[in-house]
Design an enzyme around this catalytic site. Structure first.
Site, short mmCIF file in Angstrom:
data_model
loop_
_atom_site.label_atom_id
_atom_site.label_comp_id
_atom_site.label_asym_id
_atom_site.label_seq_id
_atom_site.Cartn_x
_atom_site.Cartn_y
_atom_site.Cartn_z
N LYS A 194 6.98 -7.07 11.84
CA LYS A 194 6.65 -5.67 12.11
C LYS A 194 7.04 -5.25 13.52
O LYS A 194 7.44 -4.10 13.73
CB LYS A 194 5.15 -5.42 11.90
CG LYS A 194 4.80 -5.43 10.41
CD LYS A 194 3.48 -4.74 10.15
CE LYS A 194 3.25 -4.64 8.64
NZ LYS A 194 1.87 -4.41 8.29
N LYS A 221 9.95 -8.28 -0.12
CA LYS A 221 8.67 -7.97 -0.76
C LYS A 221 8.58 -6.48 -1.14
O LYS A 221 9.05 -5.63 -0.38
CB LYS A 221 7.56 -8.31 0.25
CG LYS A 221 6.16 -8.27 -0.29
CD LYS A 221 5.16 -8.59 0.81
CE LYS A 221 4.97 -7.45 1.78
NZ LYS A 221 3.81 -7.55 2.65
N LYS A 276 4.59 -0.99 0.66
CA LYS A 276 4.22 0.41 0.81
C LYS A 276 5.09 1.10 1.85
O LYS A 276 5.25 2.30 1.84
CB LYS A 276 2.76 0.50 1.28
CG LYS A 276 1.76 0.04 0.27
CD LYS A 276 0.32 0.18 0.77
CE LYS A 276 -0.14 -1.06 1.49
NZ LYS A 276 -1.60 -1.21 1.55
P1 TYM Z 1 -2.14 -4.98 2.27
O1 TYM Z 1 -2.87 -3.69 2.40
O2 TYM Z 1 -0.74 -5.06 2.77
O3 TYM Z 1 -2.13 -5.45 0.76
C1 TYM Z 1 -3.32 -5.54 -0.01
C2 TYM Z 1 -3.23 -6.74 -0.94
O4 TYM Z 1 -2.07 -6.63 -1.76
C3 TYM Z 1 -1.29 -7.82 -1.66
N1 TYM Z 1 0.13 -7.47 -1.76
C4 TYM Z 1 0.99 -8.02 -2.61
N2 TYM Z 1 0.84 -8.99 -3.54
C5 TYM Z 1 1.93 -9.34 -4.25
N3 TYM Z 1 3.15 -8.78 -4.08
C6 TYM Z 1 3.34 -7.80 -3.16
N4 TYM Z 1 4.55 -7.24 -3.01
C7 TYM Z 1 2.24 -7.40 -2.37
N5 TYM Z 1 2.08 -6.48 -1.38
C8 TYM Z 1 0.79 -6.54 -1.02
C9 TYM Z 1 -1.62 -8.40 -0.29
O5 TYM Z 1 -1.35 -9.78 -0.23
C10 TYM Z 1 -3.09 -8.07 -0.16
O6 TYM Z 1 -3.87 -9.06 -0.79
N6 TYM Z 1 -3.97 -7.80 5.99
C11 TYM Z 1 -4.23 -7.30 4.65
C12 TYM Z 1 -5.51 -6.49 4.54
C13 TYM Z 1 -6.74 -7.17 5.03
C14 TYM Z 1 -7.41 -8.25 4.40
C15 TYM Z 1 -8.53 -8.53 5.23
C16 TYM Z 1 -7.16 -8.97 3.24
C17 TYM Z 1 -7.43 -6.85 6.16
N7 TYM Z 1 -8.50 -7.66 6.29
C18 TYM Z 1 -9.40 -9.55 4.91
C19 TYM Z 1 -8.05 -10.02 2.92
C20 TYM Z 1 -9.15 -10.29 3.75
C21 TYM Z 1 -3.08 -6.40 4.25
O7 TYM Z 1 -2.38 -5.88 5.05
O8 TYM Z 1 -3.02 -6.18 2.91
#
Ligand code: TYM
Length: 332
Positions: free
Chosen positions: A111, A194, A197
């Protein structure tokens, strides 16, 4: 006790990657665990956000989680910024986390890109807040997609470092739960990237709000190769785009990639993509319809988040109080 915490950023509407990699599993796990699910709005601020759009996305994502089957009574559903314990614990953990650990995080490197010095310190310390999100509830299990694995390893290191420093077994070492046929859903334009969003091309992803026509169009335009589908899984080895579409089909139909190839091996992509569109529309359109119904009453969404924050806040306050004591801060 087995307790789950997981979160999703309100940076956009939910994608098929979020749904298949994480959120559908969150819904399934509710029957076996005590669950806390969080819209992590503070994490969203690590990249610039328009305030009005952030508010809208937070409500929209809450509606998407409800529509995807999160039960706000049995589970606790809330917004991160409504529970101050997350940020307080993040500060305390920041005092136990070497910069070297954070410098290893591939998500920061991706990022921040080449201009690391200009990246915000919030982006750098993001994984510390993530560890605090989980550990403020002393959660034991965290269902996520593949891309969050490294952050969860760091969460274990921070928990271990705290326990060691203060001579306690206070924080559990969390178990990542990464399962299903689509733990890493890839971009529809490039099978090595990947599905995200933040990709500038909307045709790289399926959004939960896309209608049937748009889903059909996106799959039709999805990058593939000229060969028909193979009959065995080994045949997907050097074909990332084909593998991605097969995994998506398998996850949506709740079957295995092997079973998908047993049916579609030897068929052309145009046949397969039409079938894929049908399973995707059947799985996603009820979620989109329910989401739109819920969004018609934003006050109800706000009320529901408030109730969730009260329940989560009471739990977080206990942990923060105990951690303050352990670390030697005077009681208020
Ligand atoms: P975020 O908001 O990017 O994504 C939310 C969840 O979706 C999963 N994910 C995917 N899984 C499979 N293929 C993909 N292309 C894909 N894109 C996203 C992510 O793995 C995630 O589980 N850092 C985290 C948010 C967070 C969090 C936490 C998660 C903040 N605190 C504590 C677990 C525990 C994030 O940016 O997810």
């Amino acid at each position: 006790m087995k307790r789950i915490f997981s979160g999703i950023q309100p940076t956009h509407t939910m994608t098929l990657g979020n749904y298949l990699g994480a959120v559908r599993n969150w819904a399934d796990l509710q029957k076996d665990f005590e669950c806390l699910y969080c819209v992590v709005d503070l994490h969203a601020l690590t990249i610039p956000q328009d305030p009005e759009i952030l508010r809208r996305n937070t409500r929209e994502l809450t509606a998407a989680l409800l529509a995807a089957g999160i039960d706000p009574e049995g589970s606790i559903l809330f917004a991160q910024s409504h529970v101050p314990g997350h940020s307080e614990l993040a500060w305390l953990f920041g005092c136990l986390t070497p910069m070297g650990w954070l410098s290893r995080m591939t998500q920061f490197k991706d990022k921040a890109g080449k201009h690391r010095d200009q990246a915000m310190s919030g982006l750098f310390t993001y994984p510390v807040l993530m560890a605090a999100d989980i550990l403020v509830y002393r959660a034991t299990h965290v269902p996520v997609g593949e891309d969050q694995k490294q952050h969860l390893e760091l969460t274990r290191e921070i928990a271990g470092s705290f326990n060691h420093r203060y001579g306690v077994e206070y924080f559990p070492l969390v178990e990542p739960q990464i399962f299903g046929a689509a733990t890493r859903v890839m971009s529809l334009r490039d099978g090595t990237k990947k599905m995200s969003k933040s990709d500038s091309s909307d045709f790289s992803r399926i959004n939960m709000t896309d209608d049937a026509d748009l889903i059909a169009q996106k799959f039709r335009k999805a990058k593939t190769d000229p060969e028909p589908l193979p009959s065995a899984i080994e045949g997907l080895a050097d074909r990332p785009e084909a593998r991605n579409l097969v995994n998506i089909y398998a996850a949506l139909a709740r079957t295995t990639p092997e079973a998908v190839l047993a049916t579609y091996g030897g068929k052309t992509f145009s046949t397969f993509k039409a079938a894929l569109t049908d399973v995707a529309v059947a799985a996603l359109s009820p979620v989109a319809d329910e989401m739109n119904r819920l969004l018609a009453d934003p006050a109800e969404i706000d009320a529901l988040l408030r109730r969730g924050a009260e329940r989560a806040g009471a739990m977080a306050a206990v942990t923060v109080g105990e951690v303050r004591d352990l670390m030697g801060l005077l009681r208020v």
